[in-house]
Enzyme design. Structure first.
Site, PDB file in Angstrom:
ATOM      1  N   ARG A   1     -75.196 -21.611  10.576  1.00  0.00           N
ATOM      2  CA  ARG A   1     -75.148 -23.009  11.028  1.00  0.00           C
ATOM      3  C   ARG A   1     -75.392 -23.139  12.545  1.00  0.00           C
ATOM      4  NH1 ARG A   1     -70.391 -25.997   7.913  1.00  0.00           N
ATOM      5  NH2 ARG A   1     -71.618 -27.844   8.455  1.00  0.00           N
TER       6      ARG A   1
ATOM      7  N   LYS B   1     -65.554 -38.747   4.816  1.00  0.00           N
ATOM      8  CA  LYS B   1     -65.254 -37.861   5.960  1.00  0.00           C
ATOM      9  C   LYS B   1     -66.493 -37.687   6.842  1.00  0.00           C
ATOM     10  CE  LYS B   1     -65.520 -33.280   5.298  1.00  0.00           C
ATOM     11  NZ  LYS B   1     -66.353 -32.468   6.186  1.00  0.00           N
ATOM     12  N   ASN B   2     -67.656 -37.443   6.207  1.00  0.00           N
ATOM     13  CA  ASN B   2     -68.856 -37.110   6.982  1.00  0.00           C
ATOM     14  C   ASN B   2     -69.562 -38.311   7.577  1.00  0.00           C
ATOM     15  OD1 ASN B   2     -68.290 -34.493   6.506  1.00  0.00           O
ATOM     16  ND2 ASN B   2     -69.892 -34.159   4.983  1.00  0.00           N
TER      17      ASN B   2
ATOM     18  N   ARG C   1     -59.026 -30.646   4.177  1.00  0.00           N
ATOM     19  CA  ARG C   1     -59.941 -31.148   5.209  1.00  0.00           C
ATOM     20  C   ARG C   1     -60.849 -32.231   4.654  1.00  0.00           C
ATOM     21  NH1 ARG C   1     -63.077 -26.511   8.132  1.00  0.00           N
ATOM     22  NH2 ARG C   1     -63.811 -28.414   9.120  1.00  0.00           N
TER      23      ARG C   1
ATOM     24  N   CYS D   1     -69.684 -20.173   9.973  1.00  0.00           N
ATOM     25  CA  CYS D   1     -68.582 -20.492   9.065  1.00  0.00           C
ATOM     26  C   CYS D   1     -68.891 -19.811   7.731  1.00  0.00           C
ATOM     27  CB  CYS D   1     -68.433 -22.006   8.919  1.00  0.00           C
ATOM     28  SG  CYS D   1     -69.522 -22.735   7.737  1.00  0.00           S
TER      29      CYS D   1
ATOM     30  N   ASP E   1     -73.416 -30.481  -1.026  1.00  0.00           N
ATOM     31  CA  ASP E   1     -71.952 -30.615  -1.060  1.00  0.00           C
ATOM     32  C   ASP E   1     -71.411 -30.858  -2.464  1.00  0.00           C
ATOM     33  OD1 ASP E   1     -71.603 -32.295   2.171  1.00  0.00           O
ATOM     34  OD2 ASP E   1     -71.989 -30.227   1.608  1.00  0.00           O
TER      35      ASP E   1
END
Ligand code: EPZ
Length: 425
Positions: A122, A22-23, A399, A117, A307
């Protein structure tokens, strides 16, 4: 809101195919804005954030077309709108990644300032400071970043701290700037490297790829004859499934992945007592006994990735001994602790450090997801817990984890989804 229902205390075993990262896919799709010809991107994961990014690109004038489940073509030949609206940025912070390419390609960008968030404030100050150094005129107008530059001018940038999307935004801005740009203290995450390799495929001139000093010689335009690029495998999804094997005393082989970019995580899983084998594109983990607790500090690549922090904490909850985890990247990335305690975990927090005393067994209970990786941690803990766990607000997990209940079911988990009302705005 959808929920996941998991009946735990089952050993997981089998094979799971890892999706595209995803990233890496998100910055690569944003970088397609730089190309004057259509580009094809393969191994794109089927995730809510990817859909959001493609919708955002369409709003900017870049058409997109799926060729199969994981290949998408982006055509940014005619961009006609420099606005990335609040609605998009609010649902996905990574929308900020269109700022650099839009500014470089169109000379203007109007991008909603991302809010905070769950895991932290951030800010994006380093993104804006770098773009201003490259010659952009940056104004804040009604919650929007309004950036303009006839043509960016290369310079030497030294980033105050390692920022993944900050490095990505500045890299994408520099590839069309006039002259040479040097980005020092650049993020070295594999996803940044994947983006750089994609940009080179489009004709960018970048050296130092994979290091913390990126040198970019600006070019006049990017594109080529229908360039095609394959997104790297998702190292965090890989680590999450390997941790599922460790935590359920199972045996899982992750395929279509990359063993070379997870060293810090594999080292900790080995320290926990796992037997780990790997080949060119697979990693297999077997855990024969109760895992031993592990301690670590999160830090930029190649150190232990933030993560994966919540997932290893879930393992520590049922491990033998005490594991001490320090989170150094985000100021509020222990939201999963409160929910893990509902499953019976013994965790105390002292500042940015969580001290976890492993229990023999967790007990299933209703819990609530708060952010992407916290949700993964709750799924893992539920897989090990006795009884049934119901995880609410799992739109967070959708997500970042493609078809998670299908993949876990195939590994022997008892898991199903309860469809709920629509996701809250
Ligand atoms: C990227 O976020 C990832 N997201 C995150 O993954 C990941 O956790 C993070 O990098 C760290 O590895 C994507 O790539 C889309 P940072 P990013 O800028 O770029 C501070 C997930 O779960 N900072 O590297 O937003 C910041 O507050 C997500 O997949 C500034 O102060 O993270 C943080 O403390 C979560 N000013 C630190 O730097 C800035 O201008 C690192 O943040 C930028 C960052």
């Amino acid at each position: 809101m959808d929920k996941l229902v998991i009946s735990g205390n089952r050993r997981l075993e089998g094979e799971v195919r890892i999706s595209g990262a995803k990233n890496a896919a998100l910055p690569i799709l944003a970088a397609a804005l730089l190309a004057q010809t259509p580009v094809a991107v393969d191994n794109v994961p089927e995730l809510h954030d990817i859909t959001t990014m493609l919708e955002l690109l369409r709003g900017l004038g870049a058409a997109s077309r799926w060729h199969n489940d994981t290949s998408v073509e982006i055509n940014a030949t005619h961009l006609n709108n420099p606005l990335a609206p609040y609605e998009s940025v609010r649902t996905m912070r990574a929308s900020i990644l269109v700022l650099g390419p839009l500014l470089a390609r169109c000379g203007e960008a109007l991008v909603s300032l991302p809010g905070g968030c769950a895991i932290g404030a951030r800010p994006v100050d380093l993104h804006l400071k770098g773009l201003a150094a490259l010659g952009a005129d940056i104004r804040m107008e009604g919650g929007y970043i309004h950036a303009r530059a006839r043509r960016l001018k290369g310079c030497r940038l030294v980033l105050d701290q390692v920022t993944v999307t900050g490095t990505e935004n500045l890299l994408m801005a520099a590839v069309l700037a006039q002259g040479k740009t040097v980005i020092e203290n650049a993020a070295r995450e594999p996803e940044v490297t994947d983006l750089a390799r994609f940009l080179v495929k489009l004709g960018a001139n970048i050296s130092g790829i994979g290091t913390d000093v990126l040198e970019i010689q600006g070019v006049e335009s990017l594109g080529g004859n229908r360039p095609r690029y394959t997104v790297m495998p998702d190292r965090i999804e890989t680590g999450t499934y390997l941790t599922a094997a460790a935590l359920t005393c199972g045996r899982i082989r992750t395929t279509r992945t990359c063993p070379q970019i997870l060293d810090a995580v594999l080292e900790k899983l080995h320290e926990a007592g796992a037997a780990i084998d790997s080949g060119p594109d697979w990693i297999e983990l077997t855990m024969s006994d109760r895992p031993r607790a592990v301690s670590f500090r999160t830090a930029p690549y190649p150190a232990f990735p933030t993560d994966m922090q919540a997932q290893l904490m879930a393992m520590n909850c049922i491990a033998e001994g005490v594991g001490i985890i320090t989170e150094t990247i985000f100021e509020n990335r222990f939201m999963h602790v409160l929910e893990l305690r509902r499953l019976g975990a013994d965790i105390t927090i002292e500042g940015h450090t969580a001290i976890c005393s492993g229990k023999n067994r967790l007990q299933g209970a209703p819990v609530m997801a708060t952010d992407l990786r916290a949700s993964a941690s709750l799924v893992l803990a539920a897989l090990a817990a006795e009884g049934e766990t119901v995880i609410d607000r799992i739109y967070h997990i959708d997500r970042g984890y493609e078809h998670i209940e299908d993949k876990l079911s195939r590994l022997g988990a008892t898991i199903h989804r309860i469809e709920g009302s629509s996701v809250p705005c």
